[in-house]
Enzyme design. Structure first.
Site, PDB file in Angstrom:
ATOM      1  N   LEU A 276      12.533 -57.745  32.228  1.00 54.39           N
ATOM      2  CA  LEU A 276      13.990 -57.662  32.190  1.00 54.39           C
ATOM      3  C   LEU A 276      14.536 -57.359  30.807  1.00 54.39           C
ATOM      4  CD1 LEU A 276      14.844 -60.684  34.524  1.00 54.39           C
ATOM      5  CD2 LEU A 276      14.881 -58.255  35.087  1.00 54.39           C
TER       6      LEU A 276
ATOM      7  N   LYS B  32      11.264 -62.670  25.070  1.00 56.43           N
ATOM      8  CA  LYS B  32      11.449 -61.712  26.150  1.00 56.43           C
ATOM      9  C   LYS B  32      11.875 -62.439  27.414  1.00 56.43           C
ATOM     10  CE  LYS B  32       7.200 -60.428  25.798  1.00 56.43           C
ATOM     11  NZ  LYS B  32       5.945 -59.664  25.983  1.00 56.43           N
TER      12      LYS B  32
ATOM     13  N   ASP C  25      30.143 -68.838  21.201  1.00 50.82           N
ATOM     14  CA  ASP C  25      29.675 -67.445  21.170  1.00 50.82           C
ATOM     15  C   ASP C  25      30.047 -66.710  22.452  1.00 50.82           C
ATOM     16  OD1 ASP C  25      28.527 -65.206  20.069  1.00 50.82           O
ATOM     17  OD2 ASP C  25      26.495 -65.700  20.710  1.00 50.82           O
TER      18      ASP C  25
ATOM     19  N   LYS D 270      12.697 -66.895  30.620  1.00 48.66           N
ATOM     20  CA  LYS D 270      12.891 -66.572  29.206  1.00 48.66           C
ATOM     21  C   LYS D 270      11.717 -67.159  28.431  1.00 48.66           C
ATOM     22  CE  LYS D 270      16.515 -67.494  25.754  1.00 48.66           C
ATOM     23  NZ  LYS D 270      17.863 -68.101  25.645  1.00 48.66           N
TER      24      LYS D 270
ATOM     25  N   GLY E  29      13.966 -59.337  23.093  1.00 52.45           N
ATOM     26  CA  GLY E  29      14.870 -59.492  21.964  1.00 52.45           C
ATOM     27  C   GLY E  29      14.193 -60.190  20.811  1.00 52.45           C
ATOM     28  N   THR E  30      14.984 -60.530  19.817  1.00 52.76           N
ATOM     29  CA  THR E  30      14.452 -61.207  18.645  1.00 52.76           C
ATOM     30  C   THR E  30      13.829 -62.538  19.017  1.00 52.76           C
ATOM     31  OG1 THR E  30      16.186 -60.165  17.333  1.00 52.76           O
ATOM     32  CG2 THR E  30      15.032 -62.021  16.331  1.00 52.76           C
TER      33      THR E  30
END
Length: 490
Positions: free
Chosen positions: A162, A169, A283, A186, A165-166
């Protein structure tokens, strides 16, 4: 019925330099919540010479919302910023794509550990044909190397990717302990700072789960978590695309007003729940708001002479609690992604729940117009844009701030004859000037947004008050109800 399996993946979380590092101050580093920017060269400054209104529609919206140079400079460094990935994230991170399995010659780049089995010998023998017997392997950056068909914890079977990222995954899995239900798993990198950040997010998600046992407050709920050989793993329900991704794939055509109203009501409902439980998200942005089901129909817009995608179901969930902060916890100086950051944060006056309300106001504008209200990456310019759109900053906030370098004799220091000054003058106008129609429901929406965008957080509307605003009188009974069939129990 087809159900989109993609989760959010706006773009990578990297920072272009330490100058633009945002969310966590050094005081948070010792708590394991400081995020670290990647080392990239700053992008070229955008051209300021054109009027916003004269730029062609699609080009203008790309410049004002999707430009990587802007969205990367002031991204939230939340480790979960790509919690719900998609194919977009993989296209933008060529340098971070998974390396193939290492040969023995390159084994020094990998950390290999023997897979441990938690099942009985009989269970292992029954399922040995399904599970790979290879050892657990990390790449040189600490990402877990996994393939479709791999299993984790002898429970989660990987069936798709899917995003990456930093932080790590996200993979799509079948949960064999729950009837092969689909989940988004995740997988955090095997790096200490990300592992600790994941533990902090898990703590927030557990608190939300305790308070929302009936799953009616529209937060993405954690169904499971575990430590897989140094990789913190968090399982979530599988949802649709995030609201920014859908907007982008629709060529930044704004959402219809009824869609904006329903999503706004759900946002206020979800965030009021968090605020009542002494939690600030910090955020909020379109990337962190996901459709439950992002199926759409294609309609022809006669006014614009083009086809548009219209999402069939505007039910949403709020995601990414990697930066959420309880009232009793340390509040870092800088929070929120640049485009959604309130003035009290820029002026370092302290922040609380009204920080989220400001962000919601910015999000609603973006849904309504298709581009961000404050397209900038610099504090002084950001404050000037606020004054152009919302009026003067209150004098008591100017007197209290430590950022006196931005002011002289009670006014912002700003050269309107510079390229930046001309850009702001040409492209920023009073908030009500952005209304597409003068009908009552449009006026009501802008009244709600204006009250969310009050400079003084003490004067900003609360979400309990916002839910009673006349703008929401047009909701249907079905849109006001929050039914959930989710069962996120472990």
């Amino acid at each position: 019925m087809h159900h989109c399996k993609r989760y959010r993946s706006p773009e990578p979380d990297p920072y272009l330099s330490y100058r633009w590092k945002r969310r966590r101050s050094y005081s948070r580093e010792h708590e394991g919540r400081l995020r670290y920017p990647s080392r990239r060269e700053p992008p070229p400054r955008r051209s300021r010479s054109r009027s916003h209104d004269r730029i062609p529609y699609q080009r203008r919206y790309r410049e004002h919302r999707d430009s990587d140079t802007y969205r990367c400079e002031e991204r939230s460094p939340s480790f979960g910023e790509d919690c719900y990935g998609s194919s977009r994230s993989r296209h933008r991170r060529r340098s971070r794509e998974r390396a193939p399995y290492r040969t023995r010659k390159h084994a020094h780049h990998c950390h290999k550990r023997r897979t441990r089995s938690c099942s009985s010998a009989s269970s292992r023998s029954q399922q040995s044909s399904k599970r790979s017997s290879r050892s657990v392997e990390d790449d040189k950056e600490g990402h877990l190397v996994c393939r479709i068909g791999d299993w984790l914890q002898e429970r989660y079977e990987i069936v798709g990717n899917l995003g990456e990222g930093t932080f790590g995954k996200v993979v799509e899995c079948l949960d064999h302990a729950r009837g092969k239900s689909q989940v988004a798993l995740k997988i955090i990198r095997n790096v200490g700072k990300y592992r600790e950040a994941a533990r902090l997010e898990i703590n927030v998600l557990k608190k939300i789960k305790e308070k929302d046992k009936e799953n009616k407050f529209l937060c993405v709920l954690m169904s499971d978590w575990f430590n897989f050989h140094g990789h913190m793993c968090i399982a979530f329900e599988l949802l649709g695309k995030n609201t920014f991704e859908f907007l982008k794939e629709n060529n930044f055509q704004p959402y219809p007003l009824p869609h904006v109203r329903h999503m706004a009501y759900q946002l206020c409902h979800a965030l009021r729940f968090l605020h009542e439980n002494q939690l600030t998200h910090t955020d909020l942005k379109p990337e962190n708001i996901l459709f439950v089901n992002s199926e759409f129909e294609t309609l022809y817009n006669e006014h614009k002479s083009c086809e548009e995608k219209s999402v069939k179901n505007t039910s949403i969930r709020v995601a990414d609690f990697g930066s959420a902060t309880f009232d009793h916890e340390h509040h870092t100086t800088i929070v929120a992604t640049r485009h959604y950051r309130p003035p009290e944060v820029i002026l370092e006056l302290g922040w609380a729940q009204p920080c989220d309300v400001w962000s919601i106001g910015c999000i609603l504008f973006e849904y309504y117009r298709g581009f961000t209200l404050f397209q900038t990456h610099e504090n002084r310019e950001h404050l000037v844009m606020m004054e152009k759109i919302l009026g003067p900053i209150p004098s008591h906030m100017i007197h209290r701030t430590r950022k006196q370098k931005y002011f002289y004799k009670g006014g912002l220091v700003w050269d309107e004859n510079s390229s930046d000054g001309r850009y702001v003058k040409e492209n920023c106008k009073p908030l009500k000037s952005y209304m597409l129609q003068d009908s009552l429901e449009h006026v009501q929406l802008f009244d709600l947004m204006r009250r969310m965008l009050e400079f003084d957080p003490a004067q900003r509307i609360t979400l309990a008050e916002a839910l009673l605003h006349p703008f929401f009188a047009g909701l249907t009974p079905e849109e006001r109800s929050f039914h959930s069939s989710r069962n996120p129990s472990r």
